[in-house]
Design a protein around this motif. Structure first.
Motif, PDB file in Angstrom:
ATOM      1  N   GLY A   1       4.854   5.933  -2.447  1.00  0.00           N
ATOM      2  CA  GLY A   1       5.657   6.845  -1.636  1.00  0.00           C
ATOM      3  C   GLY A   1       4.824   7.644  -0.655  1.00  0.00           C
ATOM      4  O   GLY A   1       5.318   8.078   0.382  1.00  0.00           O
ATOM      5  N   TRP A   2       3.547   7.841  -0.936  1.00  0.00           N
ATOM      6  CA  TRP A   2       2.676   8.628  -0.057  1.00  0.00           C
ATOM      7  C   TRP A   2       1.870   7.775   0.912  1.00  0.00           C
ATOM      8  O   TRP A   2       1.200   8.271   1.800  1.00  0.00           O
ATOM      9  CB  TRP A   2       1.722   9.512  -0.870  1.00  0.00           C
ATOM     10  N   GLY A   3       1.910   6.442   0.734  1.00  0.00           N
ATOM     11  CA  GLY A   3       1.107   5.538   1.565  1.00  0.00           C
ATOM     12  C   GLY A   3       0.821   4.285   0.779  1.00  0.00           C
ATOM     13  O   GLY A   3       1.735   3.642   0.277  1.00  0.00           O
ATOM     14  N   GLY A   4      -0.453   3.958   0.633  1.00  0.00           N
ATOM     15  CA  GLY A   4      -0.785   2.791  -0.169  1.00  0.00           C
ATOM     16  C   GLY A   4      -2.181   2.277   0.080  1.00  0.00           C
ATOM     17  O   GLY A   4      -3.010   2.941   0.715  1.00  0.00           O
ATOM     18  N   TYR A   5      -2.421   1.099  -0.441  1.00  0.00           N
ATOM     19  CA  TYR A   5      -3.714   0.450  -0.340  1.00  0.00           C
ATOM     20  C   TYR A   5      -3.526  -0.992   0.108  1.00  0.00           C
ATOM     21  O   TYR A   5      -2.528  -1.632  -0.220  1.00  0.00           O
ATOM     22  CB  TYR A   5      -4.426   0.417  -1.699  1.00  0.00           C
ATOM     23  N   GLY A   6      -4.503  -1.497   0.809  1.00  0.00           N
ATOM     24  CA  GLY A   6      -4.572  -2.907   1.131  1.00  0.00           C
ATOM     25  C   GLY A   6      -5.957  -3.395   0.759  1.00  0.00           C
ATOM     26  O   GLY A   6      -6.954  -2.733   1.049  1.00  0.00           O
ATOM     27  N   LEU A   7      -6.024  -4.525   0.090  1.00  0.00           N
ATOM     28  CA  LEU A   7      -7.309  -5.118  -0.255  1.00  0.00           C
ATOM     29  C   LEU A   7      -7.575  -6.225   0.755  1.00  0.00           C
ATOM     30  O   LEU A   7      -6.766  -7.142   0.911  1.00  0.00           O
ATOM     31  CB  LEU A   7      -7.275  -5.681  -1.675  1.00  0.00           C
ATOM     32  N   ILE A   8      -8.695  -6.106   1.483  1.00  0.00           N
ATOM     33  CA  ILE A   8      -9.027  -7.094   2.506  1.00  0.00           C
ATOM     34  C   ILE A   8     -10.427  -7.645   2.264  1.00  0.00           C
ATOM     35  O   ILE A   8     -11.276  -6.978   1.667  1.00  0.00           O
ATOM     36  CB  ILE A   8      -8.932  -6.512   3.934  1.00  0.00           C
TER      37      ILE A   8
END
Length: 98
Positions: A53-60
């Motif tokens: 809900g506040w944003g998130g993460y992406g694994l690259i």
């Protein structure tokens, strides 16, 4: 295998639905075309997304430092007005301590 980065984005605060929708329209469009949120055709591989809900993460996975520069620049130009974005390297502590 390239260097892994955890991309963290946190929304800056309340935004209008139209701003939110416009930013995600850009993100979804470039993801469909390039396989990542940064519009880079090669050198960056999106592995996973974790949304909150506040944003998130992406694994690259980064194979090309120049592509990573372009990826970060794209994020600054298209998303930084809505979210604080950072890129943290993922380190394998089991192998890095040897």
């Amino acid at each position: 295998m390239g260097q892994l980065y955890m991309q963290r984005f946190e929304y800056r605060g309340a935004i209008s639905k139209s701003e939110y929708d416009a930013a995600w329209a850009v993100a979804n469009d470039v993801m469909a075309k390039t396989g990542n949120w940064g519009g880079v055709k090669s050198g960056i591989k999106h592995l996973r997304a974790f949304l909150t809900g506040w944003g998130g993460y992406g694994l690259i996975e980064v194979e090309d430092p120049k592509a990573f520069d372009e990826y970060q620049q794209f994020h600054i130009q298209n998303y930084s007005h809505l979210a604080t974005i950072r890129f943290d390297p993922v380190v394998d502590l089991a192998t890095s301590s040897k």
